[in-house]
Design an enzyme around this catalytic site. Structure first.
Site, short mmCIF file in Angstrom:
data_model
loop_
_atom_site.label_atom_id
_atom_site.label_comp_id
_atom_site.label_asym_id
_atom_site.label_seq_id
_atom_site.Cartn_x
_atom_site.Cartn_y
_atom_site.Cartn_z
N CYS A 1 -6.80 -3.32 4.51
CA CYS A 1 -6.62 -1.63 4.07
C CYS A 1 -7.19 -1.02 2.97
O CYS A 1 -8.28 -0.46 2.97
CB CYS A 1 -4.98 -1.25 4.11
SG CYS A 1 -4.85 0.45 4.11
N HIS B 1 0.65 -3.80 6.51
CA HIS B 1 -0.32 -3.63 7.20
C HIS B 1 -1.76 -4.04 6.63
O HIS B 1 -2.82 -3.92 7.15
CB HIS B 1 -0.44 -2.02 7.89
CG HIS B 1 -0.85 -1.24 6.60
ND1 HIS B 1 0.12 -0.62 5.62
CD2 HIS B 1 -1.93 -0.73 6.00
CE1 HIS B 1 -0.37 -0.03 4.73
NE2 HIS B 1 -1.57 0.05 4.77
N SER C 1 0.63 3.82 1.94
CA SER C 1 0.85 4.16 3.21
C SER C 1 2.40 3.65 3.59
O SER C 1 3.17 4.25 4.50
CB SER C 1 -0.02 3.79 4.16
OG SER C 1 -1.25 4.40 3.84
N CYS D 1 0.81 -1.14 -0.12
CA CYS D 1 -0.03 0.02 -0.15
C CYS D 1 0.88 1.17 0.12
O CYS D 1 1.92 1.04 0.52
CB CYS D 1 -0.82 -0.22 1.29
SG CYS D 1 -1.64 1.31 1.63
N HIS E 1 5.15 5.76 2.30
CA HIS E 1 5.21 7.15 2.87
C HIS E 1 6.18 6.94 4.22
O HIS E 1 6.65 7.78 4.25
CB HIS E 1 3.80 7.52 3.52
CG HIS E 1 2.82 8.03 2.51
ND1 HIS E 1 3.19 8.53 1.17
CD2 HIS E 1 1.41 8.09 2.32
CE1 HIS E 1 1.92 8.80 0.55
NE2 HIS E 1 1.13 8.39 1.22
P1 PAD Z 1 -1.45 4.91 -5.26
O1 PAD Z 1 0.02 5.35 -5.21
O2 PAD Z 1 -1.50 3.51 -5.87
O3 PAD Z 1 -2.32 5.78 -6.19
C1 PAD Z 1 -1.81 7.19 -5.98
C2 PAD Z 1 -2.74 7.72 -7.50
O4 PAD Z 1 -2.36 9.15 -7.48
C3 PAD Z 1 -1.69 7.30 -8.62
O5 PAD Z 1 -2.42 6.70 -9.54
C4 PAD Z 1 -0.98 8.62 -8.94
O6 PAD Z 1 -0.78 8.41 -10.49
C5 PAD Z 1 -2.01 9.54 -8.70
N1 PAD Z 1 -1.40 10.97 -8.35
C6 PAD Z 1 -0.27 11.34 -7.88
N2 PAD Z 1 0.04 12.59 -7.98
C7 PAD Z 1 -1.17 13.14 -8.53
C8 PAD Z 1 -1.53 14.44 -8.90
N3 PAD Z 1 -0.68 15.55 -8.52
N4 PAD Z 1 -2.92 14.75 -9.49
C9 PAD Z 1 -3.55 13.63 -9.60
N5 PAD Z 1 -3.22 12.33 -9.40
C10 PAD Z 1 -1.96 12.11 -8.81
O7 PAD Z 1 -1.56 4.93 -3.73
P2 PAD Z 1 -2.85 4.08 -2.90
O8 PAD Z 1 -4.18 4.02 -3.60
O9 PAD Z 1 -2.33 3.05 -2.43
O10 PAD Z 1 -3.16 5.06 -1.76
C11 PAD Z 1 -3.62 6.62 -1.98
C12 PAD Z 1 -3.39 7.34 -0.49
O11 PAD Z 1 -4.42 6.74 0.17
C13 PAD Z 1 -2.11 7.26 0.03
O12 PAD Z 1 -1.95 8.64 0.41
C14 PAD Z 1 -2.18 6.64 1.10
O13 PAD Z 1 -1.30 6.65 1.98
C15 PAD Z 1 -3.81 6.92 1.49
C16 PAD Z 1 -4.41 5.73 2.37
N6 PAD Z 1 -4.91 6.28 3.25
C17 PAD Z 1 -5.56 5.25 4.24
C18 PAD Z 1 -6.49 5.71 5.28
O14 PAD Z 1 -6.99 4.87 6.11
N7 PAD Z 1 -7.14 6.97 5.20
C19 PAD Z 1 -5.58 4.12 3.88
C20 PAD Z 1 -4.76 3.53 2.88
C21 PAD Z 1 -4.21 4.36 2.11
ZN ZN Z 2 -2.84 0.98 3.51
#
Ligand code: PAD
Ligand code: ZN
Length: 383
Positions: free
Chosen positions: A175, A68, A49, A47, A52
Site C-alpha cells: 500500500c 491491507h 486508511s 496505514c 479512517h
Molecule cells: P499519516 O497520518 O501518516 O500522514 C498524514 C500527514 O498529514 C501527517 O504527517 C499529518 O501531520 C499531516 N496533516 C494532517 N492535517 C494536516 C493539515 N491540515 N495540513 C497539513 N498537514 C496535515 O497518513 P498516511 O501517510 O498513511 O496516509 C495519508 C493519506 O493517504 C490518508 O488519507 C490515507 O487514507 C491515504 C491513502 N490513500 C491511498 C490511495 O490508494 N489513494 C492509499 C493509502 C493511503
Molecule cells: Zn493503505
C-alpha cells in the site's frame, strides 16, 4: 501436520465497533473455496486508511478484520488456483487486477471491477466471509484483511513475489510506498527539473517525495502542520519544508509567491477537503490552488471523509490546471507489485526510512495511537 482443508484457529485483531480499540481474539479461518488462497501473514503495516475505518470516515461493514498492507506465505489454495502455490511468498492486493474486465484491459486504468474499495461488500467474491469469531461472521476488508495470522483472499487479489524478498519490509509495497511513489511517477508523471509540493508527510506523502526525487524534480516542498516530520522529508528528498501554522496568509498564497506563480505538480496526501481545495475562508491549505494556473497538475491521494463534496471554482480548471486522483499510485497491482519488489531487491529505492517502529499484533492499539499522535511513519507488526 498439514492444515490444508482444515479450519485454522489463530489470533486476529477484530474491530467490533467504531471508535473503539481493536480486540485481540481467537478467530476461525475457514479453508479457501474455489479460486481462493489462504495466506499466513508474516508482516503487516499500519496505514491511515485503516484508521479512517475506525473513525467512520471510510464506511465498512462491522465487525471487521482490517489491515491491507502486508506480505506473507501461501498456506493452501482452493480448486482452480494456478498463479500461486503453498510456500510462495506473496503480497495481498487491496486493489486487485482480474486481467479480464474492461479496466484491466485498458492500458492505464487500475480500478479493476473486482475491487472492494468502491463497493465495501466486506466479503470475498463468492459472497460470504471465511472468518468466524465467538460464533459470529467477521467481515473482510478491501479484498485483504491482514491484521490476523491467517487470511483468505480471492486469487485476483494476491500476487507471488521474489522468494528472497524480506517480507517485513516489502509489506509496504502492498500500500503506502506504491501509492505514494506511483502518484508521482505514474499518475502526475513528474518531469525533470520541475517544482513539486507535497501536503502531508506521513508514510504515503514521504513515498511521493521519493517518487518526485527519482523523477528528477529539482524543487520539492513538503507541507505539514507537524514540524517533527520535516527531518525525514528532507532526508528523502524534500528541498524545503513549511508549516501552514507559521503563516497568516493561506498556504496556497505563500506557495504561489515562493514558486513564481505556482508549482508544476501538487499532491494532497492527507485526506482533508480543505487541503485538497480552498473551500472556505478558514481553509489553511489547498493543493489545487497552489498549482500553476496554466499547466499545474494536482493529484488527490488522501482518502476523503465519507459523503463530503468539494466545491470547485471552474476558473481554476478553465485556465489549464489538471485535477486528478488515483488509488494505489495508478499501478496495475498484479503486474507491478512483483516489479516493485524486484526494484527494492536491486536497491533502486529503500523502504527502511519509512519503517519507524516494529511491533506485534498484540500491540496494535499502541501502534494506532502512535500514528494518531504523529509519532510514527509506518509501524510494521510481525507475526
Ligand atoms: P499519516 O497520518 O501518516 O500522514 C498524514 C500527514 O498529514 C501527517 O504527517 C499529518 O501531520 C499531516 N496533516 C494532517 N492535517 C494536516 C493539515 N491540515 N495540513 C497539513 N498537514 C496535515 O497518513 P498516511 O501517510 O498513511 O496516509 C495519508 C493519506 O493517504 C490518508 O488519507 C490515507 O487514507 C491515504 C491513502 N490513500 C491511498 C490511495 O490508494 N489513494 C492509499 C493509502 C493511503
Ligand atoms: Zn493503505
Amino acid at each position: 501436520m498439514t492444515t490444508a482443508g482444515k479450519v485454522i484457529k489463530c489470533k486476529a485483531a477484530v474491530l467490533w465497533e467504531l471508535n473503539k480499540p481493536f480486540s485481540i481474539e481467537e478467530v476461525e479461518v475457514a479453508p479457501p473455496k474455489a479460486n481462493e488462497v489462504r495466506i499466513k501473514i508474516v508482516a503487516t503495516g499500519i496505514c491511515r486508511s485503516d484508521d479512517h475505518v475506525i473513525n467512520g470516515s471510510f464506511v465498512q461493514p462491522l465487525p471487521i478484520i482490517l489491515g491491507h498492507e502486508a506480505a506473507g506465505i501461501v498456506e493452501s489454495i482452493g480448486e482452480g488456483v494456478t498463479s500461486v502455490k503453498p510456500g510462495d511468498k506473496v503480497i495481498p492486493l487491496f486493489n486487485p487486477q482480474c486481467k479480464k474486465c474492461k479496466t484491466c484491459k485498458h492500458p492505464t486504468g487500475n480500478i479493476c471491477i473486482e475491487n472492494d474499495v468502491t463497493i465495501a461488500s466486506g466479503t470475498l467474491k463468492e459472497g460470504t466471509t471465511r472468518f468466524t469469531c465467538r460464533g459470529k461472521s467477521i467481515h473482510h476488508f478491501i479484498s485483504t484483511s491482514t491484521f490476523t495470522e491467517y487470511t483468505v483472499v480471492d486469487e485476483f487479489a494476491v500476487v507471488k513475489i521474489d522468494s528472497s524478498a524480506p517480507l517485513e519490509k516489502v509489506c509496504l509495497i502492498g500500500c503506502g510506498f506504491s501509492t505514494g511513489y506511483g502518484s508521482a511517477v505514474k499518475v502526475a508523471k513528474v518531469t525533470p527539473g520541475s517544482t513539486c509540493v507535497v501536503f502531508g508527510l506521513g508514510g504515503v506523502g514521504l513515498s511521493v517525495i521519493i517518487g518526485c526525487k527519482s523523477a528528477g524534480a529539482s524543487r520539492i516542498i513538503g507541507v505539514d502542520i507537524n514540524k517533527d516530520k520535516f527531518a525525514k522529508a528532507k532526508e528523502l528528498g524534500a528541498t524545503e519544508c513549511i508549516n501552514p501554522l507559521d503563516y497568516k496568509k493561506p498556504i496556497q498564497d505563500v506557495l504561489v509567491e515562493m514558486t513564481e506563480n505556482g508549482v508544476d505538480f501538487s499532491f494532497e496526501v492527507i485526506g482533508r477537503l480543505d487541503t485538497m481545495m480552498c473551500v472556505c475562508v478558514s481553509s489553511k491549505t489547498a493543493a489545487f490552488a497552489c498549482c500553476n494556473n496554466a499547466y499545474g497538475v494536482c493529484v488527490i491521494v488522501g482518502v476523503p471523509p465519507n459523503a463530503q463534496n468539494l466545491s470547485i471554482n471552474p476558473m481554476l480548471i478553465l485556465t489549464g490546471r489538471t485535477l486528478k486522483g488515483a488509488i494505489f499510485g495508478g499501478f496495475k497491482s498484479k503486474d507491478d507489485v512483483p516489479k516493485l519488489v524486484s526494484d527494492v531487491l536491486a536497491k533502486k529505492f529503500k523502504l527502511d526510512p519509512l519503517i519507524t517502529h516494529v511491533s506485534s499484533l498484540d500491540k496494535i492499539n499502541e501502534g494506532f495511537d502512535m500514528l494518531r499522535a504523529g509519532k510514527s511513519i509506518r509501524t510494521v507488526m510481525t507475526m
